[in-house]
Design a protein around this motif. Sequence first.
Motif, PDB file in Angstrom:
ATOM      1  N   ALA A  42       0.827  -1.372  -0.365  1.00 56.05           N
ATOM      2  CA  ALA A  42      -0.191  -0.081   0.055  1.00 56.05           C
ATOM      3  C   ALA A  42       0.764   1.323  -0.156  1.00 56.05           C
ATOM      4  O   ALA A  42       0.223   2.363  -0.792  1.00 56.05           O
ATOM      5  N   ALA A  43       1.363   1.274   0.562  1.00 51.54           N
ATOM      6  CA  ALA A  43       3.271   2.757   0.840  1.00 51.54           C
ATOM      7  C   ALA A  43       3.562   2.678  -0.483  1.00 51.54           C
ATOM      8  O   ALA A  43       3.718   3.689  -0.985  1.00 51.54           O
ATOM      9  N   ARG A  44       3.784   2.018  -1.758  1.00 52.83           N
ATOM     10  CA  ARG A  44       4.811   1.530  -2.838  1.00 52.83           C
ATOM     11  C   ARG A  44       3.227   2.699  -3.322  1.00 52.83           C
ATOM     12  O   ARG A  44       3.397   3.008  -4.635  1.00 52.83           O
ATOM     13  N   ARG A  45       1.743   1.257  -3.416  1.00 50.28           N
ATOM     14  CA  ARG A  45       0.879   2.442  -4.645  1.00 50.28           C
ATOM     15  C   ARG A  45       0.603   4.213  -3.954  1.00 50.28           C
ATOM     16  O   ARG A  45       0.464   4.574  -4.871  1.00 50.28           O
ATOM     17  N   MET A  46       1.075   3.960  -2.623  1.00 50.75           N
ATOM     18  CA  MET A  46       0.783   5.785  -2.646  1.00 50.75           C
ATOM     19  C   MET A  46       2.382   6.590  -2.965  1.00 50.75           C
ATOM     20  O   MET A  46       2.297   7.747  -3.055  1.00 50.75           O
ATOM     21  N   GLY A  47       2.918   5.405  -3.231  1.00 56.88           N
ATOM     22  CA  GLY A  47       3.953   6.335  -3.983  1.00 56.88           C
ATOM     23  C   GLY A  47       5.134   6.876  -3.495  1.00 56.88           C
ATOM     24  O   GLY A  47       6.395   8.320  -3.045  1.00 56.88           O
ATOM     25  N   GLY A  48       4.992   5.885  -2.000  1.00 61.73           N
ATOM     26  CA  GLY A  48       6.334   5.914  -0.964  1.00 61.73           C
ATOM     27  C   GLY A  48       6.043   6.261   0.158  1.00 61.73           C
ATOM     28  O   GLY A  48       6.828   7.328   0.826  1.00 61.73           O
ATOM     29  N   ALA A  49       4.643   5.945   0.719  1.00 59.96           N
ATOM     30  CA  ALA A  49       4.239   6.465   2.369  1.00 59.96           C
ATOM     31  C   ALA A  49       4.558   5.698   3.435  1.00 59.96           C
ATOM     32  O   ALA A  49       5.554   5.221   2.813  1.00 59.96           O
ATOM     33  N   ARG A  50       4.747   6.579   4.480  1.00 60.03           N
ATOM     34  CA  ARG A  50       5.041   5.933   5.388  1.00 60.03           C
ATOM     35  C   ARG A  50       4.696   5.352   6.612  1.00 60.03           C
ATOM     36  O   ARG A  50       3.092   5.260   6.171  1.00 60.03           O
ATOM     37  N   ILE A  51       4.703   4.166   6.913  1.00 58.54           N
ATOM     38  CA  ILE A  51       4.075   3.211   7.146  1.00 58.54           C
ATOM     39  C   ILE A  51       3.782   2.992   8.615  1.00 58.54           C
ATOM     40  O   ILE A  51       4.806   3.345   9.294  1.00 58.54           O
ATOM     41  N   ALA A  52       2.503   4.088   9.102  1.00 57.43           N
ATOM     42  CA  ALA A  52       1.991   4.029  11.037  1.00 57.43           C
ATOM     43  C   ALA A  52       2.066   2.409  11.580  1.00 57.43           C
ATOM     44  O   ALA A  52       0.504   1.941  11.574  1.00 57.43           O
ATOM     45  N   VAL A  53       2.592   2.331  12.642  1.00 59.18           N
ATOM     46  CA  VAL A  53       2.284   0.938  13.095  1.00 59.18           C
ATOM     47  C   VAL A  53       1.443   1.661  14.964  1.00 59.18           C
ATOM     48  O   VAL A  53       2.049   2.289  15.068  1.00 59.18           O
ATOM     49  N   ALA A  54       0.624   1.048  15.678  1.00 56.78           N
ATOM     50  CA  ALA A  54       0.403   0.987  16.409  1.00 56.78           C
ATOM     51  C   ALA A  54       0.703   0.390  18.085  1.00 56.78           C
ATOM     52  O   ALA A  54       0.198  -0.041  18.922  1.00 56.78           O
ATOM     53  N   HIS A  55       1.959  -0.216  18.333  1.00 57.45           N
ATOM     54  CA  HIS A  55       2.970  -0.421  19.209  1.00 57.45           C
ATOM     55  C   HIS A  55       2.831   0.873  19.951  1.00 57.45           C
ATOM     56  O   HIS A  55       2.548   2.204  20.214  1.00 57.45           O
ATOM     57  N   ASN A  56       2.535   0.475  21.748  1.00 58.88           N
ATOM     58  CA  ASN A  56       2.775   1.193  22.709  1.00 58.88           C
ATOM     59  C   ASN A  56       3.563   1.130  23.460  1.00 58.88           C
ATOM     60  O   ASN A  56       4.893  -0.010  23.679  1.00 58.88           O
ATOM     61  N   ALA A  57       3.214   1.759  24.776  1.00 58.86           N
ATOM     62  CA  ALA A  57       5.072   1.605  25.933  1.00 58.86           C
ATOM     63  C   ALA A  57       4.828   0.506  26.312  1.00 58.86           C
ATOM     64  O   ALA A  57       5.866  -0.092  26.406  1.00 58.86           O
ATOM     65  N   GLY A  58       3.532  -0.083  26.485  1.00 62.29           N
ATOM     66  CA  GLY A  58       3.549  -1.561  26.265  1.00 62.29           C
ATOM     67  C   GLY A  58       4.358  -2.621  26.008  1.00 62.29           C
ATOM     68  O   GLY A  58       4.529  -3.391  26.730  1.00 62.29           O
ATOM     69  N   ASP A  59       3.705  -2.337  24.835  1.00 65.76           N
ATOM     70  CA  ASP A  59       4.142  -3.396  23.691  1.00 65.76           C
ATOM     71  C   ASP A  59       5.958  -3.571  23.501  1.00 65.76           C
ATOM     72  O   ASP A  59       6.436  -4.115  23.595  1.00 65.76           O
ATOM     73  N   ASN A  60       6.031  -1.720  24.315  1.00 63.13           N
ATOM     74  CA  ASN A  60       8.320  -1.592  24.460  1.00 63.13           C
ATOM     75  C   ASN A  60       8.205  -2.169  25.505  1.00 63.13           C
ATOM     76  O   ASN A  60       9.537  -3.055  25.260  1.00 63.13           O
ATOM     77  N   ALA A  61       7.898  -2.526  26.810  1.00 65.28           N
ATOM     78  CA  ALA A  61       8.333  -2.834  27.898  1.00 65.28           C
ATOM     79  C   ALA A  61       8.123  -4.070  27.692  1.00 65.28           C
ATOM     80  O   ALA A  61       8.930  -5.221  27.711  1.00 65.28           O
ATOM     81  N   GLU A  62       7.585  -5.085  27.160  1.00 63.31           N
ATOM     82  CA  GLU A  62       7.301  -6.684  26.733  1.00 63.31           C
ATOM     83  C   GLU A  62       8.159  -6.986  26.347  1.00 63.31           C
ATOM     84  O   GLU A  62       8.597  -8.449  26.334  1.00 63.31           O
TER      85      GLU A  62
END
Length: 520
Positions: free
Chosen positions: A119-139
């Motif tokens: 999808a990012a390439r389809r949009m011409g080089g978009a950035r990919i936003a994902v939903a990791h939070n601080a708890g995911d980081n600690a895990e």
Amino acid sequence: MSLREMVEKKVFSYMEEYHMAAPGERIVAGVSGGADSVCLFFLLLEYAGKVPLDMAVVHVNHGLRREAGEDAGFVEELCRERGIPFYLTEADVEKAAREEKCSQEDAGRRIRYRAFWQAARRMGGARIAVAHNAGDNAETMLFRLFRGTGLKGLCGIAPVRQEKSLGDAPGDLKAGEMPAEGLWVIRPILCLERWEVEAYLLERGISWRTDATNSLDCYSRNRIRHHILPAAEQVVRGAVGHMCRTGLLLQETEDFLEIQTREALDRCLGAEPDSQLPGQEAVPMGEGVPSRFCLSVEAFNSCHGALQKRMLLDLLKGLTPTGKDIAQVHVGDVLALFGPGGTRSLSLPFGIRARRQYQTVILERGRVSDMEPQTSLDIPIELPSREEILAAPFVYPLGNWGKLEFTAFFIKKHREVPKNRCTKWFDYDKIEKSVVIRSRRQGDFLTILDGAGKVRHKSLKEYMIGEKIPRQQRDQIPLVAAGEHILWVVGRRASEAYRVDGETECVLQVKLENGPGGAE
């Protein structure tokens, strides 16, 4: 200030600190329908109100739950109501895990990122936003710590990461740095804890979908999330936030050590044209993978142990297509080559060979086509000491010749000596000089029995001529030698001088495995 305002201010400042989205940026958001991804979706919409953004959403149906279709419909409706482009990917994660021989968790992640990437390439080089939070980081920090990791692993999840292609090793971005051109993964809500995510949605009256598998303890990360982190919060309130701040401090240390490592590599790498730093231009080795690094033993040994391990890890990963399957155990094996003991050689994953040649250690990767080691033995490969071979076999790869295995053992009485062409026994006590594997040299000789049963010397050249070995093949035949005395022309003649007899106490056995053999 309301909680909504506090959360938005916190996230927007975090995005600006890490330069996640400049005006006019194109962003693909991964939205599963869960609380984290829905929070990400609405925060990006709010941020687009102050910084113009071109946004799209990707949802992946993993085919693992009956209600997965309802999740897709929920996300599609969110996008339709707000005029956001929606891309749906449906996949059979269970089948993919079987085919790729990995866990469903790993297979699902690969499928998701592949969908984001497309999808990012389809949009011409978009950035990919994902939903990791601080708890995911600690895990993640705890999971890596339990599994065993280095400083980089303890830094946790990076707020911004660049990927040049699907599966490439990522390059992390430090706070305050502007990312280079290319495709990037951003994590705008990594600064939020789970309670902040849910409180933000509740205050705004926004619903979300609940994935029942998140409550199951069959996944390692779920056990950390459900049991270990809550217990940590009971011990120290705010433990997750403290861990994330520690991760940032560790990242600063990692950044500093990375600079020191690169400078140390500049001092230690040899001047050969293919002795380049990972990431720099190097001798082509299939898809840009370098083929060889040469390290000065003297310069390397002058560096701190921490830098030595980092240098070797970087170089070994630089010789692989993906950087995976190289662990600290391999680093430790190569590190031993820099100690005393002469010439050594060992084999590593991906067909990598590490060898010591006098005051240089060479790390090289075999041919891309067959991953076989080089067969050139112009530089002798010295065997370990007798005590080491008694403790454990020494194996040396010979490419198309197969491999040589050296073992040593004591015998109390005379035993039947193998008479096949690929296994030879020698009286170890009679061998006074160091045993090496090499190609032929001027002055080499064999000891043979003449017609009268007497032992005499015969030059290797004379032997090869008598055996009608083509001139162009003579330098390719591996030899086991002690000085100029040839113990074994591998696959052919063995020396009579070191024959096992009734007085023999210690035997050196040399075995050619998977080799071409030859006439005796």
